[in-house]
Design a protein around this motif. Sequence first.
Motif, PDB file in Angstrom:
ATOM      1  N   GLN A 177      13.955 -19.820  17.808  1.00 31.64           N
ATOM      2  CA  GLN A 177      14.792 -20.716  18.594  1.00 31.64           C
ATOM      3  C   GLN A 177      14.111 -22.070  18.729  1.00 31.64           C
ATOM      4  O   GLN A 177      12.900 -22.150  18.891  1.00 31.64           O
ATOM      5  N   ILE A 178      14.919 -23.135  18.658  1.00 36.25           N
ATOM      6  CA  ILE A 178      14.409 -24.473  18.935  1.00 36.25           C
ATOM      7  C   ILE A 178      15.200 -25.055  20.099  1.00 36.25           C
ATOM      8  O   ILE A 178      16.420 -25.055  20.094  1.00 36.25           O
ATOM      9  N   SER A 179      14.493 -25.472  21.101  1.00 44.82           N
ATOM     10  CA  SER A 179      15.095 -26.093  22.275  1.00 44.82           C
ATOM     11  C   SER A 179      14.337 -27.402  22.501  1.00 44.82           C
ATOM     12  O   SER A 179      13.321 -27.421  23.185  1.00 44.82           O
ATOM     13  N   PRO A 180      14.805 -28.486  21.880  1.00 40.08           N
ATOM     14  CA  PRO A 180      13.987 -29.703  21.737  1.00 40.08           C
ATOM     15  C   PRO A 180      14.049 -30.710  22.875  1.00 40.08           C
ATOM     16  O   PRO A 180      13.871 -31.899  22.655  1.00 40.08           O
ATOM     17  N   LYS A 181      14.266 -30.273  24.102  1.00 44.41           N
ATOM     18  CA  LYS A 181      14.363 -31.234  25.209  1.00 44.41           C
ATOM     19  C   LYS A 181      13.076 -32.058  25.305  1.00 44.41           C
ATOM     20  O   LYS A 181      11.980 -31.516  25.284  1.00 44.41           O
ATOM     21  N   GLY A 182      13.242 -33.381  25.358  1.00 44.31           N
ATOM     22  CA  GLY A 182      12.097 -34.283  25.468  1.00 44.31           C
ATOM     23  C   GLY A 182      11.529 -34.724  24.127  1.00 44.31           C
ATOM     24  O   GLY A 182      10.667 -35.589  24.074  1.00 44.31           O
ATOM     25  N   VAL A 198      23.493 -40.424  26.600  1.00 43.28           N
ATOM     26  CA  VAL A 198      23.335 -40.629  28.036  1.00 43.28           C
ATOM     27  C   VAL A 198      22.582 -41.932  28.250  1.00 43.28           C
ATOM     28  O   VAL A 198      21.442 -42.057  27.793  1.00 43.28           O
ATOM     29  N   PRO A 199      23.198 -42.923  28.905  1.00 45.33           N
ATOM     30  CA  PRO A 199      22.459 -44.146  29.187  1.00 45.33           C
ATOM     31  C   PRO A 199      21.349 -43.846  30.202  1.00 45.33           C
ATOM     32  O   PRO A 199      21.621 -43.383  31.304  1.00 45.33           O
ATOM     33  N   ASN A 200      20.104 -44.068  29.804  1.00 47.93           N
ATOM     34  CA  ASN A 200      18.977 -43.791  30.697  1.00 47.93           C
ATOM     35  C   ASN A 200      17.824 -44.708  30.302  1.00 47.93           C
ATOM     36  O   ASN A 200      17.154 -44.474  29.298  1.00 47.93           O
ATOM     37  N   PRO A 201      17.566 -45.754  31.084  1.00 46.60           N
ATOM     38  CA  PRO A 201      16.503 -46.710  30.736  1.00 46.60           C
ATOM     39  C   PRO A 201      15.091 -46.144  30.938  1.00 46.60           C
ATOM     40  O   PRO A 201      14.122 -46.728  30.480  1.00 46.60           O
ATOM     41  N   ASP A 202      14.967 -44.988  31.631  1.00 46.07           N
ATOM     42  CA  ASP A 202      13.649 -44.415  31.910  1.00 46.07           C
ATOM     43  C   ASP A 202      13.104 -43.562  30.766  1.00 46.07           C
ATOM     44  O   ASP A 202      11.918 -43.261  30.727  1.00 46.07           O
ATOM     45  N   VAL A 203      13.975 -43.157  29.864  1.00 44.55           N
ATOM     46  CA  VAL A 203      13.582 -42.270  28.758  1.00 44.55           C
ATOM     47  C   VAL A 203      13.627 -43.065  27.459  1.00 44.55           C
ATOM     48  O   VAL A 203      14.555 -43.851  27.247  1.00 44.55           O
ATOM     49  N   PRO A 204      12.639 -42.882  26.557  1.00 42.54           N
ATOM     50  CA  PRO A 204      12.676 -43.614  25.285  1.00 42.54           C
ATOM     51  C   PRO A 204      13.973 -43.379  24.517  1.00 42.54           C
ATOM     52  O   PRO A 204      14.541 -42.289  24.539  1.00 42.54           O
ATOM     53  N   ASN A 205      14.415 -44.429  23.842  1.00 41.38           N
ATOM     54  CA  ASN A 205      15.642 -44.377  23.043  1.00 41.38           C
ATOM     55  C   ASN A 205      15.556 -43.253  22.008  1.00 41.38           C
ATOM     56  O   ASN A 205      14.506 -43.004  21.430  1.00 41.38           O
ATOM     57  N   ASN A 206      16.682 -42.573  21.770  1.00 39.93           N
ATOM     58  CA  ASN A 206      16.777 -41.480  20.792  1.00 39.93           C
ATOM     59  C   ASN A 206      15.921 -40.266  21.150  1.00 39.93           C
ATOM     60  O   ASN A 206      15.500 -39.522  20.277  1.00 39.93           O
ATOM     61  N   THR A 207      15.696 -40.052  22.426  1.00 42.16           N
ATOM     62  CA  THR A 207      14.999 -38.843  22.876  1.00 42.16           C
ATOM     63  C   THR A 207      16.046 -37.815  23.283  1.00 42.16           C
ATOM     64  O   THR A 207      17.065 -38.165  23.886  1.00 42.16           O
ATOM     65  N   VAL A 208      15.792 -36.555  22.947  1.00 40.81           N
ATOM     66  CA  VAL A 208      16.725 -35.489  23.364  1.00 40.81           C
ATOM     67  C   VAL A 208      16.605 -35.363  24.876  1.00 40.81           C
ATOM     68  O   VAL A 208      15.551 -35.017  25.412  1.00 40.81           O
TER      69      VAL A 208
END
Length: 200
Positions: A124-129, A143-153
């Motif tokens: 299983q692959i669960s690639p969060k982060g 999901v627009p989120n300025p706190d997380v790097p662009n193109n991050t799961v």
Amino acid sequence: MSDDQNRETETAETEEMVAGGEAGAEQAELEKLRAENADLKDRYLRLAAEMENLRRRTARDVQDAKSYSIAGFARDMLQVSDNLRRALDAVSEEAEGELKTFHEGVELTERSMLGALERHGVKQISPKGEKFDPNFHQAMFEVPNPDVPNNTVFEVVQPGFVIGERVLRPAMVGIAKGGPKEPATSAEPGPPNAQAEKDA
């Protein structure tokens, strides 16, 4: 010079010519045999190389057959695993107290099934982060989120599965947009993996 001496001289010259001709014929025959020998040696080396390539190709095909022969069956079992997960998610927190034994049984069954799949090379692959990789992930939304790097799961809707080094089912994910870009790294990224290491 007498006739006898002339005849002897002619005979000696004739014998020398015959001997020279025989030596030339022997030399030509020797050269022919050397050429045939070189040709046979070349054919032997080519045939040996072809046989070695065939042996390697056959060994690789046998290994692939062992590793990937259960892919169709594993894909069908993933649907069963998904249904077990839906059953677990459907039990609300309030009802969980009443259905605690049922919930634990379904959870145990799901873990047992995933363990059995893993023993047969399905992981299983669960690639969060992790950084989004179109080879292993399928983007469902952004999901627009300025706190997380662009193109991050940012969110995993459905975990993915790999068998060996092949994708059995990509992970369905939501990815972050609008955050800072990830710094470039010189190392090549490996396949995403939340539950197990990549097969050797």
